[in-house]
Design a protein around this motif. Structure first.
Motif, PDB file in Angstrom:
ATOM      1  N   SER A  62      29.715  10.452   0.242  1.00  0.00           N
ATOM      2  CA  SER A  62      30.920   9.715   0.621  1.00  0.00           C
ATOM      3  C   SER A  62      30.597   8.688   1.716  1.00  0.00           C
ATOM      4  O   SER A  62      31.245   7.660   1.811  1.00  0.00           O
ATOM      5  N   PHE A  63      29.630   8.974   2.554  1.00  0.00           N
ATOM      6  CA  PHE A  63      29.175   8.044   3.593  1.00  0.00           C
ATOM      7  C   PHE A  63      30.363   7.476   4.379  1.00  0.00           C
ATOM      8  O   PHE A  63      30.527   6.264   4.479  1.00  0.00           O
ATOM      9  N   ASP A  64      31.147   8.365   4.940  1.00  0.00           N
ATOM     10  CA  ASP A  64      32.435   7.975   5.558  1.00  0.00           C
ATOM     11  C   ASP A  64      32.473   8.291   7.041  1.00  0.00           C
ATOM     12  O   ASP A  64      33.265   9.147   7.443  1.00  0.00           O
ATOM     13  N   VAL A  73      18.782  12.915  -5.292  1.00  0.00           N
ATOM     14  CA  VAL A  73      18.149  13.352  -4.038  1.00  0.00           C
ATOM     15  C   VAL A  73      19.249  13.682  -3.038  1.00  0.00           C
ATOM     16  O   VAL A  73      20.144  12.867  -2.803  1.00  0.00           O
ATOM     17  N   LYS A  74      19.180  14.882  -2.457  1.00  0.00           N
ATOM     18  CA  LYS A  74      20.183  15.313  -1.496  1.00  0.00           C
ATOM     19  C   LYS A  74      19.515  15.829  -0.230  1.00  0.00           C
ATOM     20  O   LYS A  74      18.427  16.394  -0.281  1.00  0.00           O
ATOM     21  N   GLY A  75      20.198  15.637   0.874  1.00  0.00           N
ATOM     22  CA  GLY A  75      19.694  16.184   2.135  1.00  0.00           C
ATOM     23  C   GLY A  75      20.271  17.571   2.329  1.00  0.00           C
ATOM     24  O   GLY A  75      21.434  17.816   2.012  1.00  0.00           O
ATOM     25  N   LEU A  76      19.448  18.470   2.824  1.00  0.00           N
ATOM     26  CA  LEU A  76      19.938  19.827   3.123  1.00  0.00           C
ATOM     27  C   LEU A  76      19.858  20.037   4.621  1.00  0.00           C
ATOM     28  O   LEU A  76      18.784  19.961   5.210  1.00  0.00           O
ATOM     29  N   GLN A 136      16.398  16.788  14.202  1.00  0.00           N
ATOM     30  CA  GLN A 136      17.352  16.181  15.156  1.00  0.00           C
ATOM     31  C   GLN A 136      18.698  15.837  14.515  1.00  0.00           C
ATOM     32  O   GLN A 136      19.654  15.530  15.227  1.00  0.00           O
ATOM     33  N   TYR A 137      18.765  15.889  13.177  1.00  0.00           N
ATOM     34  CA  TYR A 137      20.033  15.561  12.513  1.00  0.00           C
ATOM     35  C   TYR A 137      20.660  16.753  11.791  1.00  0.00           C
ATOM     36  O   TYR A 137      21.624  16.595  11.046  1.00  0.00           O
ATOM     37  N   MET A 138      20.113  17.931  12.035  1.00  0.00           N
ATOM     38  CA  MET A 138      20.581  19.146  11.361  1.00  0.00           C
ATOM     39  C   MET A 138      22.083  19.385  11.499  1.00  0.00           C
ATOM     40  O   MET A 138      22.738  19.910  10.616  1.00  0.00           O
ATOM     41  N   TYR A 139      22.598  19.031  12.647  1.00  0.00           N
ATOM     42  CA  TYR A 139      24.000  19.342  12.987  1.00  0.00           C
ATOM     43  C   TYR A 139      24.931  18.167  12.667  1.00  0.00           C
ATOM     44  O   TYR A 139      26.140  18.248  12.872  1.00  0.00           O
ATOM     45  N   LEU A 140      24.361  17.062  12.215  1.00  0.00           N
ATOM     46  CA  LEU A 140      25.114  15.803  12.150  1.00  0.00           C
ATOM     47  C   LEU A 140      25.878  15.628  10.843  1.00  0.00           C
ATOM     48  O   LEU A 140      25.323  15.810   9.763  1.00  0.00           O
ATOM     49  N   SER A 141      27.160  15.263  10.941  1.00  0.00           N
ATOM     50  CA  SER A 141      27.956  14.982   9.746  1.00  0.00           C
ATOM     51  C   SER A 141      28.899  13.821  10.051  1.00  0.00           C
ATOM     52  O   SER A 141      29.184  13.523  11.227  1.00  0.00           O
TER      53      SER A 141
HETATM   54  P1  ADP Z   1      28.898  14.534   4.780  1.00  0.00           P
HETATM   55  O1  ADP Z   1      28.504  15.905   4.279  1.00  0.00           O
HETATM   56  O2  ADP Z   1      28.384  14.203   6.134  1.00  0.00           O
HETATM   57  O3  ADP Z   1      30.336  14.156   4.557  1.00  0.00           O
HETATM   58  P2  ADP Z   1      28.132  13.033   2.442  1.00  0.00           P
HETATM   59  O4  ADP Z   1      29.052  13.664   1.488  1.00  0.00           O
HETATM   60  O5  ADP Z   1      28.255  11.562   2.608  1.00  0.00           O
HETATM   61  O6  ADP Z   1      28.098  13.584   3.897  1.00  0.00           O
HETATM   62  O7  ADP Z   1      26.658  13.459   2.079  1.00  0.00           O
HETATM   63  C1  ADP Z   1      25.787  12.801   1.256  1.00  0.00           C
HETATM   64  C2  ADP Z   1      24.463  13.513   1.284  1.00  0.00           C
HETATM   65  O8  ADP Z   1      23.845  13.348   2.544  1.00  0.00           O
HETATM   66  C3  ADP Z   1      24.510  15.017   1.053  1.00  0.00           C
HETATM   67  O9  ADP Z   1      23.398  15.368   0.276  1.00  0.00           O
HETATM   68  C4  ADP Z   1      24.366  15.614   2.413  1.00  0.00           C
HETATM   69  O10 ADP Z   1      23.764  16.878   2.370  1.00  0.00           O
HETATM   70  C5  ADP Z   1      23.429  14.608   3.038  1.00  0.00           C
HETATM   71  N1  ADP Z   1      23.549  14.615   4.468  1.00  0.00           N
HETATM   72  C6  ADP Z   1      24.656  14.402   5.195  1.00  0.00           C
HETATM   73  N2  ADP Z   1      24.383  14.487   6.509  1.00  0.00           N
HETATM   74  C7  ADP Z   1      23.064  14.780   6.624  1.00  0.00           C
HETATM   75  C8  ADP Z   1      22.170  15.035   7.711  1.00  0.00           C
HETATM   76  N3  ADP Z   1      22.605  14.998   8.971  1.00  0.00           N
HETATM   77  N4  ADP Z   1      20.881  15.300   7.434  1.00  0.00           N
HETATM   78  C9  ADP Z   1      20.455  15.344   6.155  1.00  0.00           C
HETATM   79  N5  ADP Z   1      21.227  15.137   5.081  1.00  0.00           N
HETATM   80  C10 ADP Z   1      22.524  14.858   5.300  1.00  0.00           C
END
Ligand code: ADP
Length: 168
Positions: free
Chosen positions: A10-12, A87-90, A123-128
């Motif tokens: 969503s990148f919001d 590709v997804k971030g965990l 360093q970004y583990m907690y970041l949303s």
């Molecule tokens: P959010 O979960 O922050 O609302 P999105 O829905 O935009 O983010 O997430 C898109 C992708 O980016 C997902 O795969 C999510 O796991 C990954 N992602 C979000 N934040 C981080 C982060 N701090 N580090 C690694 N991956 C991330």
């Protein structure tokens, strides 16, 4: 060989955590399609055009990426774009169950489509995005969490939503 992958979200708004994952993916694959979700379950804080514009600024100079708005099923879109993987971030274990379910569902809908997980940078583990919104709406500094090129713009847009009550 086709080495196109999709980073959906969503990148919001976009955070440094997202940028880290997208840049790392861009080094591993020939092309990365950053697919920005148009229809979200929650009403987004930023319009699709704003979210795309922030991503374009944040990822300036990364050549092998394409940023697009996207609606519908990811499994179908991947097929349409001939992408071989998502590709997804965990971040933490808390992301795992949901992401695992999504990955298996996408694989069922499109058996050609794999999901690759990249572990978040520590360093970004907690970041949303929601954390960024909360901090900015309360007048906090988001410069540690959002790319420098957009952090003022993001802050200005978010702080207007700050609560006006004062504590007595
Ligand atoms: P959010 O979960 O922050 O609302 P999105 O829905 O935009 O983010 O997430 C898109 C992708 O980016 C997902 O795969 C999510 O796991 C990954 N992602 C979000 N934040 C981080 C982060 N701090 N580090 C690694 N991956 C991330």
């Amino acid at each position: 060989m086709n080495n196109t992958v999709i980073c959906p979200g969503s990148f919001d708004p976009v955070t440094l955590g997202h940028v880290d994952i997208i840049k790392r993916a861009s080094k591993m694959f020939d092309k990365v399609i950053v697919a920005v979700l148009v229809n979200m379950s929650k009403t987004p804080s930023f319009s699709i055009d704003e979210r795309i514009a922030f991503l374009e600024k944040a990822l300036e100079g990364v050549d092998n990426i394409e940023i697009v708005g996207f609606s519908g099923l990811l499994a179908d879109y991947a097929k349409e774009r001939n992408a071989k993987a998502v590709v997804k971030g965990l971040r933490a274990m808390s992301d795992f169950e949901y992401e695992f379910q999504m990955a298996l569902t996408n694989k069922k809908l499109n058996p050609e489509l794999d999901t690759v997980f990249l572990t978040s940078d520590s360093q970004y583990m907690y970041l949303s995005s929601s954390m960024v919104k909360q901090i900015a709406s309360l007048g906090g500094d988001i410069s540690y969490f959002v790319p420098q090129s957009i952090h003022e713009q993001v802050y200005e847009r978010l702080k207007t939503g700050a609560r006006k009550e004062t504590v007595k």
